[in-house]
Design an enzyme around this catalytic site. Structure first.
Site, short mmCIF file in Angstrom:
data_model
loop_
_atom_site.label_atom_id
_atom_site.label_comp_id
_atom_site.label_asym_id
_atom_site.label_seq_id
_atom_site.Cartn_x
_atom_site.Cartn_y
_atom_site.Cartn_z
N GLU A 122 0.60 -1.24 0.05
CA GLU A 122 -0.10 0.18 -0.20
C GLU A 122 0.97 1.13 0.26
O GLU A 122 0.59 1.90 0.61
CB GLU A 122 -0.61 0.16 0.77
N GLY A 123 1.65 1.51 -0.93
CA GLY A 123 2.88 2.15 -0.92
C GLY A 123 4.36 2.04 0.10
O GLY A 123 4.12 1.66 0.92
#
Length: 646
Positions: A454-455
């Site tokens: 998620e990043g």
């Protein structure tokens, strides 16, 4: 005219050729980051050129606390008072749901068994269905539970405190899997897909990552082309490391599509997002991946071969895929902070149970300073993480839309804090902590992915810095224009003179939190304001020195991001502790002690990060490190041999 000249001298001279700073678009922020030693591809160069053309956006005003830090301004509206966005009915519903969720997770779920079997048993899944865990934020009229972000955070905390693997199984389904439908879908799309997803009859997956595109989402190869009849998009390509990839029936898929400019007729490749059903055909998956942790969650490659997607299944619009992806990720990141707060609470409990029972050298080990320091630091960083997670959730529930930096910071901070707390807990428990039976070994393995997916935290730090710098740069550019015509822009110039004039004579910029914090915390609040002042001055100097070239100065960007993270954490604990003191909570004095120590130590870190940016020796060291890295990568091994010579 004499006064105008004096005003101009008080302001920093900003060379026009240098002051070209970033556009707010997340595409610019996320894809601009690259290691200085790598050679960019032609496509990357083209994207960079497009971003640089877009770097002249006018100044806008945001209520985001973190964006304004980059201007050296304390924008208190989103942070003070501490937001608990629950009405009476929402609180009552949550008070009813939390004990049920705790009972399901402790009685119906066995984390170590899930880890060993590398799956979530059907009886646990069924218990989660009955709880409504697969549609927590789906509206009630679409068969969901209809929770707010704050309510969702609290239940996510329960899951995170018990089993992060199950948390990923649930989160991959609703936090990102079908979140695009919830946020960007049409009413028809929501009515068609959300009911079965909310009840857990169908599972969802978020399909973005490919072998050649991780953080650089713009480089994906999966493609969809419109058929001749104009009725379906034909999808071809593959995705890797897709959570729920082997069990999902519904996918949010991101792919390249040809987009024609209506004005010029030029065809360009843009990312689009589609709702894809496995039942459409041509959708297959590989075997479950063998992972370090979160083993009970399904992770697999997913392949699409001539998969027909009805044209009505595009999300938002053709070419809007990157925007959709960012909306999903920004909206979902707050949940990670809450889940990991739950993890830390459980881990601290286990460490303290051992420390208060373990006797060495005639005394309980919780009486020794080395252990006390560990437990205190674990407790403070947990307090900061928890305060931040519910701050972001409350900000979202209050209707603010500028929370992308706060959400990213919450994810960075929580994932690193949980790793620190668990590592220290294992140290407190010694050999017992290393044994599988206690469960901390599993938690440690589970946690490692949170700094990656998620990043990645590395990319998110650059994202925080670049977006913040763009915001500050827009206002600095506005000031530059105002100086050129000081009479007609007297208000802008005068406001800046007042701000800088105070700093020049040592009385501060006017930033103050005294009216927002409890009197007991006034000194801590003053330190935080002092840090914001220093941040604003540092950002301005960096912008003037590097201009648009700042996008390649990752050493600088990382330190600006680190300072921002600490400043935001300070604001969250100050706001929460003030609320506790004002309400006379039993824990208020304890929270006050943690807040004061946290802010003092945080201020030292902030100033260290900012001072590094003006220290020639530190900057030279970084240049040397770049050369060291280049040499090692050229050899693809350590450059030096073994000291024995063989």
């Amino acid at each position: 005219m004499h006064k105008v000249g004096q005003i101009s001298k008080m302001l920093v001279a900003v060379p026009k050729q240098q002051l070209q700073v970033l556009n707010t678009s997340e595409a610019a922020a996320m894809t601009a980051v690259r290691f200085q030693s790598t050679q960019p591809s032609a496509a990357a160069v083209e994207r960079q050129q497009k971003k640089e053309k877009a770097m002249q956006k006018k100044a806008v005003h945001s209520k985001s606390f973190c964006q304004n830090i980059f201007r050296g301004i304390v924008e208190s509206e989103q942070v003070f008072p501490y937001p608990i966005a629950l009405d009476e009915e929402q609180r009552e519903n949550l008070e009813m749901l939390v004990p049920i969720a705790e009972r399901v997770m402790t009685e119906q779920n066995d984390p170590l068994l899930n880890d060993q079997m590398e799956t979530v048993p059907e009886h646990t899944i069924q218990a989660l269905r009955e709880l409504g865990a697969f549609g927590l934020q789906v509206p009630v009229e679409l068969d969901g539970v209809g929770l707010t972000n704050t309510q969702y955070a609290r239940l996510t905390e329960v899951v995170g405190g018990n089993d992060l693997g199950v948390g990923i199984f649930i989160g991959a389904h609703q936090s990102i899997g079908f979140k695009g439908i919830l946020l960007c879908g049409t009413d028809a799309q929501k009515e068609q897909y959300l009911p079965k997803l909310a009840t857990g009859e169908n599972f969802a997956a978020f399909a973005l990552t490919e072998p050649g595109s991780g953080s650089d989402a713009g480089s994906i190869k999966t493609r969809a082309e419109l058929n001749e009849a104009g009725t379906h998009w034909i999808l071809n390509g593959g995705k890797i490391w897709i959570s729920n990839g082997g069990i999902a029936e519904i996918f949010t898929v991101f792919c390249k599509t040809p987009v024609t400019d209506e004005k010029t007729g030029t065809v360009t490749e843009k990312v689009s997002a589609f709702i894809v059903e496995r039942a459409f055909g041509g959708v297959t998956h590989g075997p479950p991946e063998k992972k370090m942790g979160i083993k009970c969650s399904n992770t697999a490659e997913v392949y699409f071969e001539n998969t027909p997607i009805p044209v009505e299944n595009v999300l938002s619009g053709v070419g809007d895929g990157f925007k959709v992806a960012m909306q999903i990720l920004n909206n979902g990141r707050f949940g990670m902070g809450a889940a990991l707060s739950g993890t830390m609470r459980t881990v601290i409990q286990k460490a303290c149970e051992h420390a208060t029972a373990r006797v060495q050298f005639g005394s309980r080990i919780d009486g020794y300073g080395a252990i006390q320091e560990k437990i205190a630091k674990m407790s403070m960083i947990h307090y900061a993480t928890e305060s931040m997670a519910y701050m972001v959730a409350g900000t979202m529930d209050s209707g603010y839309e500028d929370y992308q930096l706060e959400a990213a910071i919450s994810k960075i901070f929580a994932s690193e804090a949980a790793w620190f707390v668990t590592d220290e807990a294992i140290q407190v428990l010694g050999g017992n902590g290393y044994m599988r039976s206690l469960g901390l070994e599993k938690v440690m393995r589970d946690l490692r992915i949170f700094r990656i997916f998620e990043g990645t935290n590395d990319i998110l730090r650059l994202f925080v810095a670049l977006v913040g710098i763009q915001y500050a740069g827009g206002h600095l550019r506005e000031l530059q224009k105002a100086i050129s015509h000081p009479i007609s822009n007297f208000g802008v110039v005068l406001g800046e003179v007042a701000k800088r004039g105070k700093g020049a004579v040592g009385i501060g910029s006017g930033n103050s939190l005294s009216e927002h914090v409890h009197p007991n915390l006034s000194e801590s609040a003053a330190l935080t304001c002092k840090a914001v002042d220093a941040m604003g001055q540092c950002v301005e100097k960096v912008l003037i020195k590097h201009g648009k070239g700042i996008i390649n100065e990752q050493f600088i960007l990382n330190r600006l991001a680190n300072a921002t993270i600490d400043i935001y954490a300070n604001s969250c604990v100050l706001a929460r502790c003030s609320k506790s003191l004002n309400e006379g909570l039993e824990s208020a004095h304890h929270e006050e002690m943690m807040t004061k120590v946290w802010v003092n130590e945080s201020y030292a870190r902030i100033m260290d990060n900012l001072n590094q940016l003006k220290n020639p020796e530190v900057l030279d060291n970084f240049k040397t490190m770049s050369k060291i890295s280049e040499a090692v990568c050229t050899k693809v091994a350590p450059v030096q041999g073994n000291p024995l010579g063989f």
